[in-house]
Design an enzyme around this catalytic site. Structure first.
Site, short mmCIF file in Angstrom:
data_model
loop_
_atom_site.label_atom_id
_atom_site.label_comp_id
_atom_site.label_asym_id
_atom_site.label_seq_id
_atom_site.Cartn_x
_atom_site.Cartn_y
_atom_site.Cartn_z
N SER A 192 0.72 -1.44 0.34
CA SER A 192 0.05 -0.06 0.27
C SER A 192 1.21 1.18 -0.16
O SER A 192 1.99 1.19 0.79
CB SER A 192 -1.18 0.35 1.31
N LYS A 225 1.84 -9.63 -1.18
CA LYS A 225 0.77 -8.99 -2.03
C LYS A 225 1.79 -7.88 -2.45
O LYS A 225 2.35 -6.77 -1.50
CB LYS A 225 -1.01 -7.98 -1.72
N TYR A 329 -12.34 -4.56 -6.46
CA TYR A 329 -12.98 -3.82 -5.92
C TYR A 329 -13.78 -2.23 -7.24
O TYR A 329 -14.77 -2.23 -6.37
CB TYR A 329 -12.64 -3.13 -4.45
#
Length: 371
Positions: A192, A225, A329
């Site tokens: 992120s 990820k 998403y």
């Protein structure tokens, strides 16, 4: 895709009209309203079961066993929507094959100041700098322990913002210990852009002890990820590390910090400020990363592709390029449950057109889309 049925057209018309109304509200307000609506689905078992029968695509060719877990359908909810597992039983009802919940941190945290979520309709994209706002691993564990369904659930874990990088290993270990037994798989999120220094943990020397600690703390499959903004050399390094540690797989990719090629005026994007962009703008790079990973490690682990998968054709290309599972998403926000249904119907149709019995036969096949 085949011609839409009148019922399908009506559903999409209603959703599009609703979206126009919702887009007059602040993005986080919309998210809250959707949470409440899905919370009703989550909490009312008869409604949940009825919706799942009507909306979800039921086709044996879409079901596959992946790292010992049966996934009824390949498209899952990407992390970021259900941060606290407050709607964990709702996602199968709207058609997803599984859901990745979180990102969850060991300690509760409020995330970044608002506004921190922005729409880019011209790009079918979202810009966010949420900052891992969540109730913390202990509270999320309580929510998960109250689940009633057996839907497949993954948990995405990240670093608590106030924890310094040198203590990241213990922070991730704590989350894994609390949540591992309540999930079907865990994903270590080091990609992120909204937690200072987090992406630095993608460097192999920093990542190795984190992944090893998480593996030691749980018996469920562990994945990592990664960001789309990694260099090709760094992607190779993470892939090689994943093989070395015998991870179950890699989720590729997270949001991008790139602002190139957007249709939204540059001044508007600049005014939104920092954050990661999801949706259509990340699609091309996410596909590139997937292909690179499959060429390097695709025979040794599961690859989950996420990033701008808006159409059945794109979903098919991800599968035939090496993805065993898919996630989304942002396209769910713009397309609603029918986006999920269209993806699954499209994949099932392609399997039949190519004479394949199961989706696993299509993974990495490079088969073209058949009209």
């Amino acid at each position: 895709m085949s011609k839409q049925s009148p019922t399908r057209k009506l559903r999409q018309t209603v959703y599009d009209a609703s979206l126009k109304v919702m887009f007059t509200l602040r993005p986080e307000r919309i998210h809250g309203l959707m949470n409440k609506a899905l919370g009703v689905v989550d909490g009312v078992a008869p409604l949940n079961r009825t919706m799942e029968k009507i909306i979800a695509v039921h086709d044996d060719s879409l079901s596959q066993e992946v790292f010992g877990v049966t996934f009824p359908r390949p498209l899952g909810l990407a992390a970021g929507f259900d941060k606290n597992a407050s709607m964990a039983d709702a996602w199968g009802a709207v058609g997803f094959g599984y859901a990745e919940l979180g990102t969850v941190t060991a300690s509760p945290q409020p995330g970044n100041p608002t506004p921190r979520l922005f729409r880019l309709p011209a790009d079918k994209a979202i810009l966010n700098r949420m900052g891992f706002n969540n109730l913390g691993a202990a509270e999320v564990a309580t929510n998960l322990s109250n689940r009633k369904s057996t839907d497949v659930i993954g948990i995405n874990i990240g670093k608590t913002k106030v924890v310094p990088a040198e203590h990241a290993v213990d922070d991730y270990r704590r989350s894994a210990s609390l949540l591992g037994d309540l999930a079907d798989y865990l994903v270590v999120n080091v990609s992120s852009p909204n937690t200072p220094g987090l992406r630095d943990l993608q460097a192999v020397e920093s990542l190795r002890p984190i992944l090893a600690a998480v593996q030691e703390s749980t018996t469920v499959p562990v994945l990592v990820k990664i960001a789309p903004d990694l260099s090709d050399e760094d992607i190779d390094a993470v892939a090689d590390l994943a093989v070395e540690l015998k991870l179950a797989g890699i989720v590729a990719t997270n949001t991008t910090i790139s602002r190139e090629g957007l249709n939204t005026p540059a001044g508007e994007v600049e005014a939104m400020g920092a954050g990661g962009i999801s949706g259509a703008p990340v699609a091309a790079r996410s596909l590139e990363v997937l292909k690179r990973l499959y060429a390097r490690v695709g025979k040794e682990m599961v690859l989950i592709s996420v990033g701008g998968i808006s159409t059945p054709e794109q979903a098919w290309e991800r599968i035939t390029s090496g993805a065993t599972l898919l996630q989304g998403y942002t396209p769910f926000i713009y397309g609603g449950p029918d986006w999920i249904r269209d993806i699954h119907l499209g994949i099932a149709k392609q399997l039949k057109a190519h004479g394949l019995r199961n989706i696993a036969d299509a993974v990495g096949s490079e088969l073209e889309w058949k009209n």
